[in-house]
Design a protein around this motif. Structure first.
Motif, PDB file in Angstrom:
ATOM      1  N   ASP A 387      45.156  33.781  40.013  1.00 18.81           N
ATOM      2  CA  ASP A 387      44.434  34.614  39.057  1.00 18.81           C
ATOM      3  C   ASP A 387      43.939  33.782  37.869  1.00 18.81           C
ATOM      4  N   GLU A 402      44.747  29.403  48.892  1.00 17.11           N
ATOM      5  CA  GLU A 402      44.732  30.410  49.948  1.00 17.11           C
ATOM      6  C   GLU A 402      45.644  30.023  51.100  1.00 17.11           C
ATOM      7  N   ARG A 535      46.779  46.088  45.510  1.00 22.33           N
ATOM      8  CA  ARG A 535      45.515  45.445  45.853  1.00 22.33           C
ATOM      9  C   ARG A 535      45.736  44.525  47.037  1.00 22.33           C
ATOM     10  N   LEU A 537      45.526  41.463  49.353  1.00 18.76           N
ATOM     11  CA  LEU A 537      45.286  40.027  49.157  1.00 18.76           C
ATOM     12  C   LEU A 537      44.605  39.404  50.363  1.00 18.76           C
ATOM     13  N   TYR A 538      44.800  40.008  51.525  1.00 15.20           N
ATOM     14  CA  TYR A 538      44.233  39.476  52.756  1.00 15.20           C
ATOM     15  C   TYR A 538      43.687  40.633  53.596  1.00 15.20           C
ATOM     16  N   GLU A 552      40.218  42.626  52.161  1.00 12.60           N
ATOM     17  CA  GLU A 552      40.657  41.846  51.002  1.00 12.60           C
ATOM     18  C   GLU A 552      40.061  42.438  49.724  1.00 12.60           C
ATOM     19  N   GLY A 553      40.946  42.642  48.729  1.00 16.75           N
ATOM     20  CA  GLY A 553      40.533  43.185  47.447  1.00 16.75           C
ATOM     21  C   GLY A 553      40.514  44.699  47.391  1.00 16.75           C
ATOM     22  N   GLU A 554      40.833  45.381  48.476  1.00 15.63           N
ATOM     23  CA  GLU A 554      40.805  46.849  48.503  1.00 15.63           C
ATOM     24  C   GLU A 554      41.939  47.403  47.649  1.00 15.63           C
ATOM     25  N   GLU A 555      41.631  48.424  46.843  1.00 15.36           N
ATOM     26  CA  GLU A 555      42.613  49.084  45.991  1.00 15.36           C
ATOM     27  C   GLU A 555      43.156  50.310  46.722  1.00 15.36           C
TER      28      GLU A 555
END
Length: 595
Positions: A387, A402, A535, A537-538, A552-555
């Protein structure tokens, strides 16, 4: 008191005395050197003693099991620290006192040489003055005698009537010359005497007292330095006394920590097999054609008394060489090597007695939990670093982490699978269903349902096995079916845990098992409270029933925390619910905000 006035005539004696002072300083240096050597040797012998009696690396765990052995280990540690203080005494003495003594010796030799040179110069001047006085006195004596002779010759010539007037006058002139020379020699002698007396007074009242005073100051300085050094040696030793007292207090505290009751309990915990006491030996009626063998009816190993190793009857076999015994006085030996000599321990520890097997499995599970916690902390650190890199690309490339994060997630999944495998071993040993068929309750972390398959395993006898009584514990042996592999465990556990059993299946299980009840039969899948957000990560593709896919990045919303199996229940924005791998998401729980 001054040496110059009291010892004005003891110049040679004072020179010898000051040399003795320098010799004493050199002797004092040898004393300090020998003292330091003794201290270092003593410390070395103490450390060698500690090393000889401290446990080897493989024996440290056994030392911690008994208070008397663990406290003796503490005593050895305190003794090692005490030896270190003797090294401190030697090092400080060498670095401070001996250095000062050597500097003092060098300074005294130089000062004494200078004082002796000054004294010799003053004495040479006095001797030279005395020599001049003696020479002038001899000249005066010689001139006086010649003047007396000349006078006698004149008197004789004046009385002799045969001599002419010219000869008498010549004798008279000679007398006058000699008397004049005598008067000159007398005056020179008087002047030299006065000069020599003045020089002698200066010699004994000013010059030599000054030299004596310098030598006296040098000697007094040496004595004061010796006094200071002796006190410094005492201060060096006094400075380590508090630490030595602390070491002694540590030994006393170690002795207070020895408990006979705790050690007796530790012996029970370590060697308790968990087998029940053998039942009474039945009467064998030889008139009957068949003989009933009930030696193993109660779960006690057959010929358990005859198979014990490490007892008196087997001492000769297990006796070690005196030099290779190891441990505290050679009392500790490997229990596994004694019980299963030449055999390797099995993965599920089924070669150990039940009680020891249970302890070994719990210890293995605890090791996996610690490793998982460490890897999880490392993962959180890498996520925070990522981050930071995302917010400030100048610090680093977030894509470089990663691969490490992915490897860490895989390692956590592998550790969790291994831990579940050993939990399965423990469940089989305790005659409970394997965690493969467990399904956790979302409302309670401690409530666990059991599948009909595992119920049948615990209640149904295996082929070739006698039936197991419901009120007797089962022992996991090699004849039991092996626990599932990591792939089978993860695949079956994932499907069965996430799958909601319908009412009919629960009724069938209750009819088949009878005495087991399932509290989850009427549980409603709807209405899970939202306890946080997460959230992704993969990317995760749902490959099992009960799991959901994510990008990836979905809340998403968190409905249920990870209960130790590596899965978290979430709800997506399209209201679809399911489980996702915990290591693939970053969670934030609402209860953290309240704190």
């Amino acid at each position: 008191m001054s040496w110059g006035t009291e010892l004005w005539d003891q110049y040679d004696t004072i020179a010898t005395h000051t040399q003795k002072g320098i010799d004493f300083c050199e002797r004092f240096t040898h004393f300090l050197k020998d003292r330091c050597s003794i201290e270092l040797k003593y410390a070395s012998e103490l450390k060698k003693l500690v090393k000889s009696y401290q446990p080897k690396k493989k024996e440290e765990e056994e030392y911690q099991q008994y208070s008397w052995a663990a406290r003796f280990w503490d005593v050895l540690k305190e003794l090692h620290d005490l030896a270190g203080q003797h090294e401190v005494i030697a090092e400080n003495t060498q670095g401070q006192v001996m250095k000062d003594v050597q500097s003092l010796i060098s300074e005294m030799k130089q000062q004494r040489r200078k004082d002796l040179q000054d004294g010799a110069k003053v004495q040479d001047q006095l001797k030279e003055s005395l020599a001049k006085l003696d020479k002038s006195r001899k000249n005066y004596e010689k001139a006086f005698k010649m003047a007396e002779k000349a006078t006698d010759d004149y008197r004789k010539a004046d009385a002799d009537i045969n001599l002419s007037r010219a000869e008498v006058e010549k004798t008279r002139n000679q007398m006058m010359i000699k008397n004049s020379q005598c008067d000159e020699s007398k005056n020179e002698y008087a002047a030299q005497l006065q000069q020599t007396n003045q020089h002698q007074r200066d010699h004994y009242t000013q010059q030599m007292p000054s030299v004596f005073q310098q030598m006296q100051s040098m000697e007094e300085n040496r004595i004061n330095k010796i006094k200071s050094m002796v006190k410094q040696i005492a201060d060096i030793e006094r400075s380590v006394i508090p630490i030595i007292n602390t070491c002694i207090d540590g030994m006393v505290k170690a002795s207070d920590g020895i408990s006979a009751e705790e050690d007796s309990k530790a012996v029970i915990d370590k060697y308790k097999s968990g087998f029940p006491i053998p039942a009474d030996i039945p009467f064998e009626d030889l008139s009957n054609s068949s003989v009933i063998d009930t030696s193993n009816a109660n779960g006690t190993p057959k010929n358990s008394l005859d198979n014990r190793k490490g007892t008196v009857s087997d001492k000769k076999k297990n006796r070690k060489d005196k030099k290779g015994g190891g441990g505290l006085f050679g009392i500790f030996t490997s229990s596994k090597a004694t019980i299963n000599k030449g055999e390797e321990s099995k993965e599920d520890f089924s070669d150990l007695p039940p009680n020891q097997q249970r302890k070994a499995l719990n210890r293995k599970i605890d090791e996996f939990k610690k490793e998982i916690a460490r890897e999880t902390a490392e993962r959180e650190g890498m996520l925070k670093m990522k981050d930071v890199y995302v917010n400030n690309p100048a610090l680093g490339d977030p894509n470089a982490l990663e691969k490490k994060i992915e490897e860490n997630a895989q390692k956590i999944d592998s550790l969790q699978a291994e831990m579940r495998k050993y939990q399965g071993y423990l469940a089989n040993m305790d005659a409970k269903p394997s965690p493969v068929g467990q399904r956790r309750n979302s409302l309670s972390d401690d409530s666990i349902s059991q599948s009909s398959t595992n119920m049948e395993m615990s209640q149904t006898s295996l082929p070739g096995q006698p039936p197991v009584a419901a009120n007797e514990p089962e022992v996991y042996t090699d004849e039991w079916p092996e626990p599932p592999s990591d792939e089978e465990f993860e695949e079956e556990g994932t499907v069965e845990i996430r799958k909601k059993p319908d009412k009919k299946a629960i009724d069938d299980e209750e009819d088949h098992v009878g005495e087991f009840e399932h509290a989850e039969g009427d549980f409603d899948e709807e209405g899970f409270p939202v306890i946080g957000t997460c959230r992704a990560l993969y990317i995760y593709e749902a490959g099992n029933e009960g799991s959901v896919a994510m990008t990836e990045g979905e809340e998403m919303f968190v409905l249920e925390q990870d209960q130790g199996d590596g899965w978290t229940r979430v709800r997506k924005h399209d209201n679809s619910e399911g489980f996702v791998p915990t290591s693939y998401i970053q969670c934030h729980f609402y209860d953290q905000d309240e704190v």
